[in-house]
Design a protein around this motif. Sequence first.
Motif, PDB file in Angstrom:
ATOM      1  N   UNK A   1      52.015 -38.022 -31.340  1.00 49.17           N
ATOM      2  CA  UNK A   1      52.278 -36.925 -32.274  1.00 49.17           C
ATOM      3  C   UNK A   1      51.237 -36.988 -33.390  1.00 49.17           C
ATOM      4  N   UNK A   2      50.724 -35.834 -33.761  1.00 55.22           N
ATOM      5  CA  UNK A   2      49.715 -35.714 -34.813  1.00 55.22           C
ATOM      6  C   UNK A   2      50.233 -34.736 -35.850  1.00 55.22           C
ATOM      7  N   UNK A   3      49.850 -34.945 -37.099  1.00 51.90           N
ATOM      8  CA  UNK A   3      50.299 -34.087 -38.198  1.00 51.90           C
ATOM      9  C   UNK A   3      49.095 -33.378 -38.809  1.00 51.90           C
ATOM     10  N   UNK A   4      49.182 -32.071 -38.942  1.00 50.76           N
ATOM     11  CA  UNK A   4      48.111 -31.283 -39.546  1.00 50.76           C
ATOM     12  C   UNK A   4      47.896 -31.750 -40.983  1.00 50.76           C
ATOM     13  N   UNK A   5      46.650 -32.006 -41.380  1.00 48.39           N
ATOM     14  CA  UNK A   5      46.389 -32.428 -42.750  1.00 48.39           C
ATOM     15  C   UNK A   5      46.579 -31.297 -43.771  1.00 48.39           C
ATOM     16  N   UNK A   6      46.689 -30.082 -43.305  1.00 51.22           N
ATOM     17  CA  UNK A   6      46.838 -28.939 -44.200  1.00 51.22           C
ATOM     18  C   UNK A   6      48.310 -28.568 -44.420  1.00 51.22           C
ATOM     19  N   UNK A   7      49.043 -28.322 -43.333  1.00 51.22           N
ATOM     20  CA  UNK A   7      50.435 -27.857 -43.454  1.00 51.22           C
ATOM     21  C   UNK A   7      51.449 -28.899 -42.993  1.00 51.22           C
ATOM     22  N   UNK A   8      50.974 -30.026 -42.445  1.00 51.22           N
ATOM     23  CA  UNK A   8      51.808 -31.133 -41.986  1.00 51.22           C
ATOM     24  C   UNK A   8      52.680 -30.799 -40.776  1.00 51.22           C
ATOM     25  N   UNK A   9      52.315 -29.763 -40.032  1.00 53.20           N
ATOM     26  CA  UNK A   9      53.009 -29.454 -38.774  1.00 53.20           C
ATOM     27  C   UNK A   9      52.808 -30.621 -37.814  1.00 53.20           C
ATOM     28  N   UNK A  10      53.805 -30.920 -37.010  1.00 51.27           N
ATOM     29  CA  UNK A  10      53.747 -32.050 -36.079  1.00 51.27           C
ATOM     30  C   UNK A  10      53.809 -31.570 -34.634  1.00 51.27           C
ATOM     31  N   UNK A  11      52.778 -31.923 -33.876  1.00 52.82           N
ATOM     32  CA  UNK A  11      52.688 -31.591 -32.457  1.00 52.82           C
ATOM     33  C   UNK A  11      51.990 -32.745 -31.751  1.00 52.82           C
ATOM     34  N   UNK A  12      52.066 -32.754 -30.411  1.00 46.86           N
ATOM     35  CA  UNK A  12      51.244 -33.704 -29.667  1.00 46.86           C
ATOM     36  C   UNK A  12      49.785 -33.385 -29.957  1.00 46.86           C
ATOM     37  N   UNK A  13      48.939 -34.413 -29.976  1.00 46.89           N
ATOM     38  CA  UNK A  13      47.528 -34.228 -30.303  1.00 46.89           C
ATOM     39  C   UNK A  13      46.863 -33.207 -29.386  1.00 46.89           C
ATOM     40  N   UNK A  14      47.290 -33.120 -28.136  1.00 48.53           N
ATOM     41  CA  UNK A  14      46.701 -32.164 -27.199  1.00 48.53           C
ATOM     42  C   UNK A  14      46.895 -30.718 -27.662  1.00 48.53           C
ATOM     43  N   UNK A  15      47.983 -30.452 -28.392  1.00 44.34           N
ATOM     44  CA  UNK A  15      48.245 -29.091 -28.886  1.00 44.34           C
ATOM     45  C   UNK A  15      47.244 -28.664 -29.956  1.00 44.34           C
ATOM     46  N   UNK A  16      46.572 -29.624 -30.591  1.00 48.38           N
ATOM     47  CA  UNK A  16      45.592 -29.324 -31.632  1.00 48.38           C
ATOM     48  C   UNK A  16      44.189 -29.113 -31.083  1.00 48.38           C
ATOM     49  N   UNK A  17      43.944 -29.499 -29.836  1.00 45.31           N
ATOM     50  CA  UNK A  17      42.605 -29.343 -29.274  1.00 45.31           C
ATOM     51  C   UNK A  17      42.278 -27.860 -29.143  1.00 45.31           C
ATOM     52  N   UNK A  18      41.127 -27.474 -29.657  1.00 45.48           N
ATOM     53  CA  UNK A  18      40.771 -26.056 -29.661  1.00 45.48           C
ATOM     54  C   UNK A  18      40.454 -25.537 -28.260  1.00 45.48           C
ATOM     55  N   UNK A  19      39.802 -26.357 -27.443  1.00 39.16           N
ATOM     56  CA  UNK A  19      39.448 -25.936 -26.081  1.00 39.16           C
ATOM     57  C   UNK A  19      39.807 -27.033 -25.084  1.00 39.16           C
ATOM     58  N   UNK A  20      39.798 -26.692 -23.811  1.00 40.60           N
ATOM     59  CA  UNK A  20      40.021 -27.679 -22.760  1.00 40.60           C
ATOM     60  C   UNK A  20      38.914 -28.732 -22.766  1.00 40.60           C
ATOM     61  N   UNK A  21      37.734 -28.314 -23.131  1.00 45.36           N
ATOM     62  CA  UNK A  21      36.607 -29.255 -23.195  1.00 45.36           C
ATOM     63  C   UNK A  21      36.839 -30.306 -24.284  1.00 45.36           C
ATOM     64  N   UNK A  22      37.408 -29.880 -25.421  1.00 41.09           N
ATOM     65  CA  UNK A  22      37.730 -30.834 -26.483  1.00 41.09           C
ATOM     66  C   UNK A  22      38.774 -31.838 -26.002  1.00 41.09           C
TER      67      UNK A  22
END
Length: 59
Positions: A30-51
């Motif tokens: 689980x990762x937390x957004x440094x801006x709004x502190x939303x919590x999701x799996x880190x994969x949900x934050x990846x912008x693209x499949x390549x990332x």
Amino acid sequence: MDEAAVQLLCPECAKHWRSTPRELPAQGSVFHCPNCHASYRIAEFMRTDRDLSTLKQLQ
């Protein structure tokens, strides 16, 4: 040698930033957004499949 970076995008606040895989938690964690502190799996934050692929390869 330059270290690879991945692009992240918060699913809630749409904050966009770059980070190195070394600075991020293990894939599946689980990762937390440094801006709004939303919590999701880190994969949900990846912008693209390549990332996501880069994260998996370098962790």
